[in-house]
Design a protein around this motif. Structure first.
Motif: not given
Length: 223
Positions: A65-75
Protein backbone atom coordinates in the motif's frame (compact mmCIF):
# COMPACT_ATOMS: atom_id res chain seq x y z
CA UNK A 1 -6.28 -40.09 -15.30
CA UNK A 2 -7.82 -36.91 -16.70
CA UNK A 3 -8.28 -36.58 -20.47
CA UNK A 4 -6.70 -33.11 -20.61
CA UNK A 5 -2.96 -32.80 -20.17
CA UNK A 6 -2.89 -29.57 -18.17
CA UNK A 7 0.47 -28.69 -16.64
CA UNK A 8 0.57 -25.96 -13.97
CA UNK A 9 3.74 -24.00 -13.30
CA UNK A 10 4.32 -21.76 -10.32
CA UNK A 11 6.26 -18.61 -11.29
CA UNK A 12 8.51 -17.08 -8.63
CA UNK A 13 11.56 -19.24 -7.89
CA UNK A 14 10.11 -21.95 -10.11
CA UNK A 15 10.60 -20.18 -13.41
CA UNK A 16 12.33 -17.03 -12.10
CA UNK A 17 15.46 -16.43 -10.04
CA UNK A 18 13.76 -14.23 -7.43
CA UNK A 19 10.43 -13.16 -5.95
CA UNK A 20 9.38 -10.80 -8.72
CA UNK A 21 6.60 -8.83 -7.00
CA UNK A 22 8.65 -8.37 -3.83
CA UNK A 23 11.54 -6.97 -5.86
CA UNK A 24 9.21 -4.64 -7.78
CA UNK A 25 7.46 -3.15 -4.74
CA UNK A 26 10.75 -2.78 -2.86
CA UNK A 27 12.08 -0.85 -5.85
CA UNK A 28 9.08 1.48 -5.73
CA UNK A 29 9.67 2.10 -2.02
CA UNK A 30 13.38 2.83 -2.43
CA UNK A 31 12.87 5.35 -5.20
CA UNK A 32 11.10 7.77 -2.90
CA UNK A 33 12.50 8.00 0.66
CA UNK A 34 9.25 9.28 2.11
CA UNK A 35 7.65 5.93 1.31
CA UNK A 36 10.37 4.06 3.20
CA UNK A 37 9.95 6.53 6.06
CA UNK A 38 6.27 5.62 6.23
CA UNK A 39 7.12 1.94 6.58
CA UNK A 40 9.77 2.66 9.22
CA UNK A 41 7.35 4.77 11.27
CA UNK A 42 4.88 1.89 11.26
CA UNK A 43 7.42 -0.72 12.40
CA UNK A 44 6.34 -0.69 16.08
CA UNK A 45 2.94 -1.90 14.90
CA UNK A 46 4.12 -4.09 12.03
CA UNK A 47 6.78 -6.12 13.85
CA UNK A 48 4.35 -7.76 16.35
CA UNK A 49 2.02 -8.60 13.46
CA UNK A 50 4.90 -10.27 11.60
CA UNK A 51 5.58 -12.52 14.59
CA UNK A 52 2.16 -14.21 14.40
CA UNK A 53 1.31 -16.56 11.50
CA UNK A 54 -2.32 -15.34 11.49
CA UNK A 55 -1.33 -11.70 10.87
CA UNK A 56 2.00 -12.18 9.07
CA UNK A 57 0.73 -10.94 5.72
CA UNK A 58 -0.47 -7.59 7.06
CA UNK A 59 2.99 -5.93 7.15
CA UNK A 60 3.53 -7.01 3.54
CA UNK A 61 0.16 -5.58 2.56
CA UNK A 62 1.01 -2.31 4.28
CA UNK A 63 4.33 -2.10 2.44
CA UNK A 64 2.54 -2.68 -0.89
CA UNK A 65 0.00 0.00 0.00
CA UNK A 66 2.80 2.41 0.89
CA UNK A 67 4.62 1.64 -2.37
CA UNK A 68 1.49 2.26 -4.43
CA UNK A 69 -0.03 5.21 -2.53
CA UNK A 70 -0.99 8.08 -4.81
CA UNK A 71 -0.49 6.07 -7.98
CA UNK A 72 -3.16 5.23 -10.53
CA UNK A 73 -3.52 1.77 -12.03
CA UNK A 74 -2.21 3.12 -15.34
CA UNK A 75 0.86 4.55 -13.61
CA UNK A 76 1.51 1.27 -11.78
CA UNK A 77 1.23 -0.77 -14.96
CA UNK A 78 3.67 1.61 -16.68
CA UNK A 79 6.08 1.21 -13.75
CA UNK A 80 5.76 -2.58 -13.97
CA UNK A 81 6.62 -2.49 -17.68
CA UNK A 82 9.59 -0.20 -17.02
CA UNK A 83 10.74 -2.48 -14.20
CA UNK A 84 10.59 -5.50 -16.51
CA UNK A 85 12.72 -3.65 -19.05
CA UNK A 86 15.19 -2.70 -16.33
CA UNK A 87 15.69 -6.17 -14.87
CA UNK A 88 15.99 -7.75 -18.32
CA UNK A 89 18.73 -5.25 -19.14
CA UNK A 90 20.59 -6.25 -15.97
CA UNK A 91 23.53 -8.66 -15.71
CA UNK A 92 21.56 -11.55 -14.21
CA UNK A 93 18.97 -13.53 -16.18
CA UNK A 94 15.46 -13.15 -14.81
CA UNK A 95 14.31 -16.63 -15.78
CA UNK A 96 15.79 -20.04 -15.02
CA UNK A 97 16.90 -21.53 -18.32
CA UNK A 98 16.08 -25.09 -17.30
CA UNK A 99 12.64 -24.11 -16.02
CA UNK A 100 11.77 -22.31 -19.24
CA UNK A 101 13.19 -25.25 -21.17
CA UNK A 102 10.91 -27.69 -19.33
CA UNK A 103 7.90 -25.44 -19.93
CA UNK A 104 8.67 -25.26 -23.65
CA UNK A 105 9.13 -29.03 -23.70
CA UNK A 106 5.59 -29.49 -22.37
CA UNK A 107 4.27 -27.10 -25.01
CA UNK A 108 6.10 -29.03 -27.73
CA UNK A 109 4.49 -32.24 -26.47
CA UNK A 110 1.06 -30.68 -26.91
CA UNK A 111 0.34 -30.20 -23.21
CA UNK A 112 -1.84 -27.32 -22.02
CA UNK A 113 0.46 -25.17 -19.90
CA UNK A 114 -0.79 -22.51 -17.47
CA UNK A 115 1.18 -20.38 -15.02
CA UNK A 116 -0.43 -19.71 -11.62
CA UNK A 117 1.35 -17.12 -9.49
CA UNK A 118 1.05 -14.86 -6.49
CA UNK A 119 2.82 -12.17 -8.52
CA UNK A 120 0.78 -9.15 -9.61
CA UNK A 121 -0.71 -9.90 -13.02
CA UNK A 122 0.63 -6.91 -15.04
CA UNK A 123 4.15 -7.46 -13.71
CA UNK A 124 4.15 -11.22 -14.38
CA UNK A 125 2.76 -10.60 -17.87
CA UNK A 126 5.41 -7.98 -18.69
CA UNK A 127 8.17 -10.36 -17.61
CA UNK A 128 6.73 -13.28 -19.58
CA UNK A 129 6.45 -11.12 -22.70
CA UNK A 130 10.14 -10.30 -22.55
CA UNK A 131 10.98 -13.98 -22.22
CA UNK A 132 8.87 -14.80 -25.28
CA UNK A 133 6.22 -16.60 -23.23
CA UNK A 134 3.41 -14.11 -23.81
CA UNK A 135 1.12 -16.80 -25.26
CA UNK A 136 1.22 -18.98 -22.12
CA UNK A 137 -2.02 -18.53 -20.12
CA UNK A 138 -1.47 -16.68 -16.86
CA UNK A 139 -3.52 -16.75 -13.66
CA UNK A 140 -2.12 -14.18 -11.25
CA UNK A 141 -2.89 -11.92 -8.29
CA UNK A 142 -4.91 -8.73 -8.58
CA UNK A 143 -4.97 -5.46 -6.64
CA UNK A 144 -7.81 -3.14 -5.70
CA UNK A 145 -7.77 0.55 -4.72
CA UNK A 146 -7.89 1.32 -0.99
CA UNK A 147 -7.48 4.70 0.75
CA UNK A 148 -5.33 6.19 -1.98
CA UNK A 149 -3.15 3.14 -2.52
CA UNK A 150 -3.57 -0.44 -3.67
CA UNK A 151 -4.03 -3.66 -1.68
CA UNK A 152 -4.55 -7.31 -2.48
CA UNK A 153 -7.84 -8.19 -4.14
CA UNK A 154 -7.30 -11.84 -5.02
CA UNK A 155 -4.00 -13.42 -4.06
CA UNK A 156 -3.24 -16.39 -6.29
CA UNK A 157 -1.52 -18.38 -3.55
CA UNK A 158 -2.17 -21.64 -1.75
CA UNK A 159 -5.83 -22.70 -1.70
CA UNK A 160 -6.77 -19.64 -3.76
CA UNK A 161 -5.08 -21.11 -6.82
CA UNK A 162 -7.73 -23.83 -7.06
CA UNK A 163 -10.81 -21.62 -7.72
CA UNK A 164 -8.82 -19.07 -9.70
CA UNK A 165 -7.52 -21.75 -12.08
CA UNK A 166 -10.99 -23.30 -12.28
CA UNK A 167 -12.58 -19.96 -13.20
CA UNK A 168 -10.11 -19.59 -16.05
CA UNK A 169 -10.99 -22.99 -17.48
CA UNK A 170 -8.34 -25.14 -15.79
CA UNK A 171 -10.17 -27.16 -13.13
CA UNK A 172 -8.47 -29.98 -11.23
CA UNK A 173 -7.20 -32.58 -11.48
CA UNK A 174 -4.12 -31.43 -13.35
CA UNK A 175 -1.70 -33.80 -15.03
CA UNK A 176 1.47 -32.17 -13.66
CA UNK A 177 2.47 -29.33 -11.32
CA UNK A 178 5.80 -27.60 -10.70
CA UNK A 179 6.47 -25.46 -7.62
CA UNK A 180 9.18 -24.52 -5.16
CA UNK A 181 7.01 -23.83 -2.10
CA UNK A 182 4.93 -25.73 0.43
CA UNK A 183 2.18 -23.10 0.09
CA UNK A 184 1.31 -24.98 -3.10
CA UNK A 185 0.37 -28.18 -1.29
CA UNK A 186 -3.27 -27.73 -2.42
CA UNK A 187 -1.99 -27.64 -6.00
CA UNK A 188 0.03 -30.80 -5.49
CA UNK A 189 -2.90 -32.66 -3.91
CA UNK A 190 -4.91 -31.99 -7.06
CA UNK A 191 -2.17 -33.03 -9.49
CA UNK A 192 -1.54 -36.53 -10.78
CA UNK A 193 2.22 -35.86 -10.84
CA UNK A 194 4.27 -33.09 -9.29
CA UNK A 195 7.80 -31.81 -9.12
CA UNK A 196 9.64 -29.62 -6.58
CA UNK A 197 12.12 -27.02 -7.78
CA UNK A 198 15.24 -26.74 -5.60
CA UNK A 199 13.25 -27.06 -2.34
CA UNK A 200 14.69 -26.17 1.05
CA UNK A 201 14.94 -28.92 3.66
CA UNK A 202 11.94 -27.74 5.67
CA UNK A 203 9.81 -27.39 2.55
CA UNK A 204 10.81 -30.84 1.29
CA UNK A 205 10.14 -32.52 4.63
CA UNK A 206 6.75 -30.86 5.03
CA UNK A 207 5.58 -31.75 1.53
CA UNK A 208 6.80 -35.35 1.65
CA UNK A 209 5.16 -35.87 5.05
CA UNK A 210 1.88 -34.40 3.85
CA UNK A 211 1.85 -36.16 0.48
CA UNK A 212 3.21 -39.37 2.04
CA UNK A 213 5.59 -40.01 -0.84
CA UNK A 214 9.07 -39.08 -1.99
CA UNK A 215 9.24 -35.94 -4.07
CA UNK A 216 10.55 -35.70 -7.60
CA UNK A 217 13.11 -32.88 -7.44
CA UNK A 218 14.68 -30.70 -10.13
CA UNK A 219 17.55 -28.42 -9.14
CA UNK A 220 17.05 -25.59 -11.61
CA UNK A 221 18.16 -22.87 -9.19
CA UNK A 222 21.29 -24.78 -8.21
CA UNK A 223 22.43 -25.43 -11.76
Amino acid sequence: MSERTVVVFDFDLTLTRWETASRFFKTLLRRQPWRIAGVLLALPVLVPLWALPRTRRRPVRFAVWMATFGRSREALVALAVAHADEVFAGPEPVFLAQGVGRLRQHLAQGDEVVIATGCWEPLARALLEREGLQDVPLVASTLRPFLGGWVSERHCLGENKIPMLTERGYPPPWRMAYTDHRADLPLLRNSEQWCLVSPGETCLRRIEQTMMTKAQIVSWRNA
